[in-house]
Design a protein around this motif. Structure first.
Motif, mmCIF file in Angstrom:
data_model
loop_
_atom_site.group_PDB
_atom_site.id
_atom_site.type_symbol
_atom_site.label_atom_id
_atom_site.label_comp_id
_atom_site.label_asym_id
_atom_site.label_seq_id
_atom_site.Cartn_x
_atom_site.Cartn_y
_atom_site.Cartn_z
ATOM 1 N N ALA A 172 35.967 48.552 43.518
ATOM 2 C CA ALA A 172 35.567 48.350 42.293
ATOM 3 C C ALA A 172 34.991 46.808 42.143
ATOM 4 O O ALA A 172 34.004 46.517 41.500
ATOM 5 C CB ALA A 172 36.373 48.930 41.330
ATOM 6 N N ASN A 173 36.023 46.074 42.438
ATOM 7 C CA ASN A 173 35.574 44.441 42.584
ATOM 8 C C ASN A 173 34.439 44.365 43.233
ATOM 9 O O ASN A 173 33.284 43.630 42.872
ATOM 10 C CB ASN A 173 36.711 43.799 42.649
ATOM 11 C CG ASN A 173 37.786 43.620 41.816
ATOM 12 O OD1 ASN A 173 37.470 43.664 40.764
ATOM 13 N ND2 ASN A 173 39.183 43.326 42.041
ATOM 14 N N LYS A 217 36.682 45.129 35.515
ATOM 15 C CA LYS A 217 36.744 45.557 33.934
ATOM 16 C C LYS A 217 35.542 45.364 33.340
ATOM 17 O O LYS A 217 35.326 45.549 32.291
ATOM 18 C CB LYS A 217 37.875 44.630 33.484
ATOM 19 C CG LYS A 217 39.309 45.155 33.957
ATOM 20 C CD LYS A 217 40.370 44.464 33.299
ATOM 21 C CE LYS A 217 41.752 44.975 33.671
ATOM 22 N NZ LYS A 217 42.625 44.377 32.924
ATOM 23 N N ILE A 218 34.506 44.306 34.011
ATOM 24 C CA ILE A 218 33.335 44.079 33.268
ATOM 25 C C ILE A 218 32.490 45.407 33.491
ATOM 26 O O ILE A 218 31.789 45.671 32.344
ATOM 27 C CB ILE A 218 32.549 42.945 34.218
ATOM 28 C CG1 ILE A 218 33.217 41.773 34.017
ATOM 29 C CG2 ILE A 218 31.020 42.750 33.628
ATOM 30 C CD1 ILE A 218 32.714 40.479 34.715
ATOM 31 N N LEU A 219 32.489 46.255 34.379
ATOM 32 C CA LEU A 219 32.006 47.479 34.635
ATOM 33 C C LEU A 219 32.848 48.505 35.054
ATOM 34 O O LEU A 219 33.039 48.645 35.960
ATOM 35 C CB LEU A 219 30.759 47.334 35.685
ATOM 36 C CG LEU A 219 29.781 46.065 35.650
ATOM 37 C CD1 LEU A 219 28.615 46.053 36.780
ATOM 38 C CD2 LEU A 219 28.833 46.524 34.339
ATOM 39 N N PRO A 220 33.709 48.925 33.973
ATOM 40 C CA PRO A 220 34.680 49.928 34.212
ATOM 41 C C PRO A 220 34.250 51.149 35.162
ATOM 42 O O PRO A 220 35.047 51.577 35.835
ATOM 43 C CB PRO A 220 35.261 50.206 32.922
ATOM 44 C CG PRO A 220 34.639 49.152 31.897
ATOM 45 C CD PRO A 220 33.356 48.689 32.659
ATOM 46 N N PHE A 221 33.009 51.533 35.177
ATOM 47 C CA PHE A 221 32.732 52.870 35.565
ATOM 48 C C PHE A 221 32.724 52.727 37.265
ATOM 49 O O PHE A 221 32.739 53.605 37.798
ATOM 50 C CB PHE A 221 31.316 53.186 35.316
ATOM 51 C CG PHE A 221 30.340 52.379 35.648
ATOM 52 C CD1 PHE A 221 29.628 52.398 37.001
ATOM 53 C CD2 PHE A 221 29.589 51.326 34.825
ATOM 54 C CE1 PHE A 221 28.457 51.395 37.448
ATOM 55 C CE2 PHE A 221 28.740 50.506 35.316
ATOM 56 C CZ PHE A 221 28.405 50.466 36.455
ATOM 57 N N THR A 222 33.106 51.454 37.754
ATOM 58 C CA THR A 222 33.046 51.477 39.404
ATOM 59 C C THR A 222 34.116 51.701 39.845
ATOM 60 O O THR A 222 34.529 51.963 41.109
ATOM 61 C CB THR A 222 32.608 49.625 39.616
ATOM 62 O OG1 THR A 222 33.631 49.013 38.902
ATOM 63 C CG2 THR A 222 31.430 49.395 39.092
ATOM 64 N N ALA A 279 37.592 57.826 44.559
ATOM 65 C CA ALA A 279 37.385 57.185 46.013
ATOM 66 C C ALA A 279 37.248 55.736 46.115
ATOM 67 O O ALA A 279 37.350 55.386 47.420
ATOM 68 C CB ALA A 279 35.989 57.680 46.569
ATOM 69 N N CYS A 280 37.414 55.058 45.073
ATOM 70 C CA CYS A 280 37.235 53.510 45.014
ATOM 71 C C CYS A 280 38.275 52.893 44.195
ATOM 72 O O CYS A 280 38.338 53.074 43.058
ATOM 73 C CB CYS A 280 35.723 52.985 44.716
ATOM 74 S SG CYS A 280 35.320 51.603 44.849
#
Length: 874
Positions: free
Chosen positions: A142-143, A127-132, A136-137
Motif C-alpha cells: 500500500a505504501n 494512510k494518506i490514501l487508505p483505499f490502497t 491482496a496488498c
C-alpha cells in the motif's frame, strides 16, 4: 540499445505540428503513468484474475509486474532521450548552456531521488490514501501504491508546464534522406569522429563500474557491514533489514550530494579547465569510493570477530559507510550530465569549436571544403588545460623559437617613430633568397603584417611563434610595434590606443607602394585584433589587403561585469569580467600600462594626469587618467564606445578569420558579436572551447601554438584560392556610420551584466540627438579625427562624411523629432519595465482632470442637442 536510437532517429525526423520532441515526451509520460499503475496494483490485478492469496507465489501478479516494469523501462527512455535533445535544441548548441542545462537535469533527478527515499522511509504513508490497503496488498504494498499515485500527480504537473509554456525551436527542414533506419544507424557509426568514440568507450567503462555498486549497495551494507542475511535466522534477518535501511539513508545522502554537485558542475568545469577534465577527475573519486568498500568490509568483519553475535557496527564504521555513499554523489552528478553535454557538443561541432559561417559566402564555402577542420580541432596540452595556467605559462615561459629580426625604423608624418621588425622566409629556410637581403620591389612573396597586443612587442613569445612559423611557411613577416614599444622612444605627442588605426593605415600604404606585387595579409592579436577589425571596416573595399586574421579580440571595450562575491555591477573595460580572478588580470594589465607610461614619463607627465597614472589600479583608471586625455576623448566610456570593434565588424569587406577561445579569461566570450559575424559573409568566426588568452598550447610538451597553425593554414588556402581580396579603386558609395552605441550617452545594464547603448536607430538614418551631436556624427571624423588633425599633416587620408550623407540627414528632420521621443520611451522601458507603467500611470492621473472636463463639456453639449433632451424639456 534499441529504444533510444529508435526514438532519437524518429524524433529528429518528426514533422509533427506539435514539434519534434513534445509528442515523444507526452507518449513516454503516459506510458510511465500506465507502468507504475500496473506495478503498484499488480497484486490486486493478479488476485482479480485468479491468484490464490494463500499461496506464496502469485504468478499472475508477477507477470503483470514484469510487463509493467518493461513498459516503465521503455517509457523512461522515451522521455529522457527527447528531453535531453529538447535541452540541446533550446541551448542552440551553446556549450556553456548545454553543460548548465544537463547539470540542472541531473539536479532535478537528485530532487526526485530525495523525495522518493523520503516517501519510502515512512511506514504509514498509505494512510494518506487508505483505499490502497486491500486483502491482496499489505502495508508495504500500500505504501508503494501511494508513492506511485503521488508520483503520477507530480509527473503530470511538471511535464505539462514546460509542454504548454516552452516553445520548441523551429527547424526549417527535418532530417529525412529516405534511408532505412538501420542503414542510418550503420552510417552514423561509420561517420562518428574519434572524440565521440572515445566518449562511448569511457562511458561504457564508467557504467561497468557503476552497475555493481547501484545493484548491490544496500545489500553490501546489510550483508558485510551489519553481518546480516536475508535467509538466515531471525536475528540475522533483522540485522540485514537494519543494514538495508542504513544503506537507504546512504542513498538519500548520495542524492543530496548529487543535487548540490549538479549545480556546481558547470562552474567547477570552468575552474578545472573543461568538462572532459572534470569528468576524468571525478571518476577518480568514484574509483576511490569503490576501493574503500574493501577496507570497510574488513574492518566490520574484524570488529564482529571480537564482539557478541548481533552487535551493531561501531559509529565510526557507520559514519564512514554513509560518507562513502555521500561521496559517490560527486561522480554521479558528472555521469548524469557531462557525457550528454559532451555528446551534444561533439555532434554540433564542426572544426574548431563553433564556426559561424555565412552559407552564401563563396570564400567561406571554399575554405570549409579546403581545410580539414577535424584535423585542426584544438586539443589542449593536458597539463595546461586550465585557461589561467595556459595564459600564465605563455607570459612567463612561452617557449618561443630562437631567431633575430631585421629592424626597420619608420617615421610617420607627424614625427612619430615605429619599429618594423622583419623576419624573411629566407632567414628561416637558410641561405639568402634576396640580393643584399633586401626584398626586390616586384617580389611576389606574401607579406604578413602583425599588430601586437596591449604592451606587447615583437619579442613577445606568442609573436615569435607566429613570426617563425609564418616565415617557415614561405611568407615574409613584419611586426609593426606600437609607438613607444620595441625599444623605440615616443617622438611625438601621439600614443597608440585601441581606436588608433592611423599607424597600420600608413604602414599598409607604405608596404603596398614598396612591394605592389606582394599580397598583403594582416594578423592582429588582442588589442591589435581590435585595431585590425576597426581599420578594415573604415577602409571598406578600397584596401590593398588580401585577407586578415583577428586573434582573441576584446570586441566590446564598453562592457560590464558582476563581482562573483559582491554582485556589484561595474561599467568598465572589457578586461574586467564576472569572476573575482578577473581582477587579477585587470591589475596585471594595469601594471603593464604603468610600466609603459614610466618609459615615456616626460610626455605623459606633460600631456596626462601623471599622479592618476601612478595610482591607477585598473585599466579603466589608466584610461581615465592617460588614454582619454591624450586621445582627446570626453569620457572613458566615449573612448570605449568609439574603440569597440564589435560595432565595426559588419562593415568588413575582405576575408577575415576570427579566433576567440570561449574560456579566454581576459577577453571573455560574452563580448563576441555572434550576430554581427553571422550576417557578414566575409567573416569566419572560430570559437574553440579552450585556449586561454593567446595561448592555445598543444602537444604533450606544449611546443606549438594551435592558433598560429590555424592562421597559416587559413592564409595558405586563401592565397591559393581565386577569392583572395583585390583592392577596389572605385568602391560603391556607401554611407558610413558610427556604431549605434555611440549615438547617445546612455547605457543599459541587462540581467546578465552586459552593457549596451540605450539607442538603437536604423542604420540608414545616422540620427543624432541634437544639432551639436550631428556635427560630430560624421563617420570617422569624431574623436580620432580630431586627434589625427593635431598629429598628422594634411597628406594623411581621413574617412569623412560625404555631402550626400549630410543631405540625407538634413532631410529627415521630422523623422528625427518623432524618433527622439520614441528613443527616450524605449530607453525608459528597457531600463525598467515598471518605469513604463509608472509613466503611463502619471500621465493618466495628471491629464485626467483636463480630459475629464473636456469630455464632460462636449457630452453636455451633445446631450442638449439630442432629441431625448428636447423631449424631457417638453
Amino acid at each position: 540499445i534499441l529504444v533510444q536510437p529508435t526514438v532519437g532517429y524518429t524524433s529528429d525526423r518528426s514533422k509533427s505540428k506539435f514539434g519534434r520532441r513534445k509528442p515523444f515526451i507526452t507518449i513516454g509520460t503516459t506510458l510511465i503513468c500506465l507502468a507504475v499503475l500496473l506495478i503498484g496494483f499488480a497484486a490486486d490485478i493478479g488476485h482479480g484474475f485468479g491468484d490464490d492469496l494463500s499461496k506464496k507465489t502469485k504468478p499472475r501478479a508477477v507477470a503483470i509486474f514484469v510487463v509493467g516494469f518493461w513498459i516503465l523501462d521503455i517509457a523512461n527512455n522515451m522521455v529522457q532521450d527527447p528531453s535531453r535533445a529538447f535541452l540541446a535544441d533550446l541551448s542552440k548548441h551553446n556549450h556553456g548552456r548545454m553543460r548548465l542545462a544537463n547539470g540542472f537535469f541531473s539536479f532535478f533527478m537528485a530532487v526526485g531521488n530525495i523525495l522518493g527515499y523520503a516517501a519510502g522511509s515512512s511506514p504509514t504513508l498509505y494512510k494518506i490514501l487508505p483505499f490502497t490497503l486491500t486483502n491482496a496488498c499489505d502495508t508495504y504494498c500500500a505504501n508503494l501504491k501511494t508513492c506511485f499515485l503521488i508520483d503520477i500527480v507530480f509527473l503530470l504537473l511538471v511535464v505539462a508546464i514546460p509542454l504548454f509554456i516552452v516553445a520548441e525551436p523551429k527547424v526549417e527542414t527535418a532530417h529525412n534522406d529516405g534511408a532505412p533506419f538501420f542503414a542510418q544507424v550503420n552510417t552514423s557509426f561509420k561517420n562518428l569522429g574519434k572524440p565521440m568514440w572515445l566518449l562511448f568507450i569511457v562511458t561504457a567503462f564508467n557504467w561497468i563500474a557503476w552497475f555493481p555498486f547501484i545493484m548491490f549497495n544496500t545489500d553490501w551494507v546489510g550483508l558485510e557491514i551489519y553481518g546480516g542475511s536475508p535467509k538466515g535466522s531471525p536475528e540475522e534477518v533483522k540485522l540485514y533489514d537494519m543494514g538495508v535501511r542504513s544503506g537507504a539513508l546512504g542513498l538519500m545522502l548520495t542524492a543530496v550530494t548529487l543535487g548540490l554537485m549538479s549545480i556546481a558542475i558547470d562552474p567547477l568545469s570552468k575552474l578545472l579547465g573543461g568538462a572532459r577534465i572534470t569528468w576524468g577527475l571525478v571518476n577518480f573519486v568514484l574509483a576511490a569510493a569503490l576501493i574503500c568498500t574493501l577496507p570497510l568490509t574488513k574492518l566490520a568483519e574484524k570488529a564482529r570477530e571480537h564482539a557478541p553475535f548481533g552487535t551493531l557496527p561501531s559509529s565510526g564504521i557507520k559514519s564512514a559507510t554513509l560518507a562513502l555513499f555521500a561521496a559517490t554523489g560527486i561522480p554521479q552528478a558528472a555521469t548524469y550530465s557531462i557525457p550528454f553535454a559532451l555528446a551534444s557538443m561533439f555532434s554540433s561541432d564542426s572544426g574548431a569549436g563553433h564556426a559561424l559561417m555565412h552559407e552564401s559566402a563563396i570564400i567561406v564555402y571554399f575554405i570549409k571544403n579546403s581545410i580539414d577542420f577535424h584535423e585542426y580541432r584544438y586539443l589542449a596540452t593536458p597539463w595546461l588545460a586550465s585557461p589561467h595556467i595556459q595564459t600564465t605559462f605563455l607570459n612567463f615561459f612561452g617557449r618561443p623559437p630562437a631567431f633575430s629580426y631585421r629592424r626597420q625604423i619608420f617615421h610617420t608624418s607627424d614625427g612619430g617613430t615605429l619599429a618594423l621588425d622583419w623576419l624573411l622566409s629566407s632567414d628561416v629556410a637558410g641561405g639568402s633568397a634576396y640580393v643584399e637581403n633586401k626584398i626586390p620591389k616586384h617580389d611576389t612573396t606574401p607579406i604578413v603584417v602583425v599588430i601586437p597586443g596591449l604592451t606587447s612587442d615583437s619579442d613577445s613569445a606568442y609573436l615569435k611563434h607566429l613570426a617563425y612559423d609564418t616565415a617557415k611557411s614561405g611568407r615574409n613577416v613584419v611586426v609593426c610595434n606600437h609607438r613607444g614599444l620595441g625599444g623605440v622612444s615616443v617622438t611625438s605627442d601621439c600614443f597608440y590606443n585601441a581606436a588608433w588605426t592611423e599607424d597600420i593605415r600608413v604602414i599598409v600604404k607604405h608596404l603596398h607602394c614598396e612591394y605592389p606585387d606582394a599580397p598583403l595579409f594582416i594578423v592582429g592579436t588582442s588589442i591589435g585584433a581590435n585595431v585590425l577589425v576597426k581599420y578594415l571596416a573604415e577602409e571598406g573595399d578600397d584596401i590593398p589587403v588580401a585577407g586578415a586574421v583577428a586573434i582573441c579580440s576584446p570586441w566590446d571595450l564598453l562592457a560590464s561585469s558582476k563581482s562573483f562575491i559582491y554582485n556589484i555591477i561595474w561599467i568598465g573595460s572589457r578586461f574586467i569580467c564576472r569572476r573575482l580572478v578577473q581582477k587579477f588580470y585587470d591589475r596585471a594589465l594595469a601594471i603593464g600600462l604603468q610600466g609603459y607610461a614610466q618609459l615615456h614619463e616626460p610626455r605623459y607627465s606633460r600631456l596626462a594626469n601623471w599622479d592618476g597614472i601612478i595610482k591607477s589600479r585598473s585599466i579603466r583608471d589608466f584610461d581615465n587618467h592617460a588614454t582619454r586625455i591624450v586621445g582627446k576623448y570626453e569620457t572613458v566610456d566615449s573612448y570605449y564606445r568609439h574603440s569597440s570593434s564589435s560595432s565595426y565588424v559588419v562593415k568588413v569587406a575582405i576575408p577575415l578569420l576570427c579566433i576567440s577561445a570561449l574560456d579566454d579569461p581576459v577577453c571573455t566570450s560574452e563580448a563576441i558579436p555572434w550576430d554581427e559575424c553571422r550576417v557578414n559573409r566575409n567573416i569566419v568566426l572560430a570559437t574553440p572551447q579552450h585556449g586561454g588568452h593567446l595561448a592555445f598550447f598543444e602537444g604533450l610538451t606544449a611546443s606549438s601554438v594551435w592558433w598560429v597553425r590555424a592562421t597559416n593554414e587559413f592564409l595558405g588556402v586563401l592565397h591559393s584560392s581565386p577569392y583572395m581580396h583585390k583592392q577596389n579603386k572605385n568602391p560603391a558609395l556607401v554611407p558610413t556610420f558610427e556604431p549605434s552605441i555611440d549615438q547617445g550617452p546612455f547605457v543599459n545594464i541587462s540581467e546578465d551584466g552586459m552593457v549596451a547603448a540605450a539607442s538603437n536607430l536604423p542604420l540608414k538614418a545616422d540620427v543624432a540627438e541634437d544639432s551639436s551631436e550631428l556635427d560630430k556624427y560624421t563617420g570617422d571624423t569624431s574623436e580620432q579625427a580630431e586627434q589625427v588633425k593635431d598629429c598628422v599633416s594634411d597628406d594623411v587620408p581621413l574617412v569623412s562624411q560625404t555631402p550626400e550623407q549630410v543631405s540625407n540627414t538634413s532631410d529627415d528632420t521630422a523623422w528625427r523629432a518623432t524618433s527622439l521621443i520614441k528613443r527616450r520611451l524605449d530607453q525608459l522601458s528597457r531600463n525598467s519595465r515598471k518605469s513604463m507603467w509608472l509613466l503611463a500611470y502619471v500621465a493618466i492621473v495628471t491629464s485626467w482632470p483636463l480630459v475629464g472636463s473636456a469630455l464632460s463639456f462636449f457630452s453636455k453639449r451633445k446631450l442638449k442637442k439630442s432629441p431625448l433632451s428636447t423631449l424631457q424639456k417638453q
